[in-house]
Write an enzyme that holds these catalytic residues in place. Structure first.
Site: not given
Length: 336
Positions: A34, A65, A88, A90-91, A134
């Site tokens: 992205e 994702e 990130f 976290d994703f 994040h």
């Protein structure tokens, strides 16, 4: 490292240099993620690549994702060498099946009839007030699952050498870079990650920790951003007559326990520092590994890590939960 190198690079430029070299030498290498094409990555992780290689090899993808990491796994199994970026770390939750069950396991599940030579890059870390979704540093989450190699650069020199090695590796590699170390204008880096970097290609073997500072009184084992915080703590401790050794892991999988044990056999005191959560994480794994191999040499142990709470948005609260040089210094003092 060469004795005399005339140029210094930020960590982001060192990463891009390695990626560009590999893309020039191998048409099967491509980058997807992205905002990685026109924007150049929000942490400058791909700046300039689209201009040289075009949209076919530096691909902006939809915000899914699940889709593009699954596509990367498939491309790798067909003989390409994709680099897929999680903006990130976290994703990763929305693509957990693609990472945990496909990327990591398909070589084993196929009886080694397919390999998955892909690199999953991911931005990790807090210290800039981006809140609980994040700001995580999920090294241990990735290192926990068999089938992936996990590497974490702390300087530009490591960033280039580890990236060359990651792209060339026939196994999937999670390459986790700390936002604070990248050297981008809006997120200033600490002193240290911008280093001399050779222009020629070189690799840093996975599973080879680096002793960033030698000492006799305590061993600080850490990685990523906290290598620099540990070095700051060590300098302050020296004023009090405490000589701390700082070991930069550089990779979690494989893990260089030999270097850690050699240091413990010299100092007797272990302090493990991590920006990931304390429970079920890297600090516990390092302590357990040392206990397995060198329990008799171990005199004291301290763990410095993130408490088991979501990372706060408010700056004073974030500063409270993320370890700093003072926390490391105090932990070393408790071992003496």
């Amino acid at each position: 490292m060469a004795e005399q190198i005339d140029r210094e690079l930020t960590m982001s430029r060192a990463m891009v240099e390695a990626i560009a070299t590999e893309m020039r030498e191998n048409d099967e290498v491509f980058y997807m993620g992205e905002d990685v094409a026109d924007y150049g990555g929000i942490f400058d992780s791909t700046e300039g690549l689209r201009e040289e290689f075009g949209y076919d090899r530096v691909m902006d993808v939809p915000i899914s994702e699940t889709a593009y990491l699954g596509a990367a796994v498939g491309a790798a199994q067909e003989g390409m060498r994709p680099i897929a970026e999680l903006m990130f770390v976290d994703f990763f939750g929305v693509a957990m099946d693609q990472i945990y069950n496909q990327m990591a396991k398909n070589t084993y599940m196929s009886g080694a009839n397919v390999s998955v030579p892909m690199v999953l890059t991911a931005a990790v870390g807090g210290t800039y007030n981006d809140a609980a979704q994040h700001s995580q540093t999920l090294y241990g989450t990735f290192a926990h699952v068999p089938g992936m190699k996990v590497v974490v650069p702390s300087t530009a020199y490591e960033a280039k050498g580890l990236m060359h090695n990651a792209i060339r590796d026939d196994d999937p590699v999670a390459y986790m870079f700390h936002k604070r170390l990248m050297g981008i204008g809006w997120l200033p880096a600490p002193d240290g990650p911008k280093t001399p970097v050779p222009e020629e290609e070189y690799t840093i073997p996975f599973g080879s920790a680096d002793v960033k500072r030698e000492g006799d009184d305590a061993t600080i084992v850490t990685l990523g951003l906290h290598v620099h915080r540990a070095l700051d703590a060590a300098e302050s401790l020296a004023d009090d007559g405490i000589d701390a050794e700082v070991v930069d892991l550089r990779s979690l999988v494989p893990l260089d326990t030999d270097t850690i044990v050699a240091s413990i056999e010299k100092t007797g005191n272990l302090v493990v520092v991590d920006e990931d959560y304390r429970s079920y994480g890297v600090t516990g794994e390092i302590v357990a590994s040392v206990a397995d191999e060198a329990l008799g040499a171990l005199e004291s142990v301290e763990r410095v890590a993130l408490p088991d709470v979501p990372i706060p948005y408010a700056r004073p609260l974030e500063n409270e939960v993320i370890p700093d040089a003072g926390d490391i210094e105090n932990a070393v003092k408790r071992t003496q």
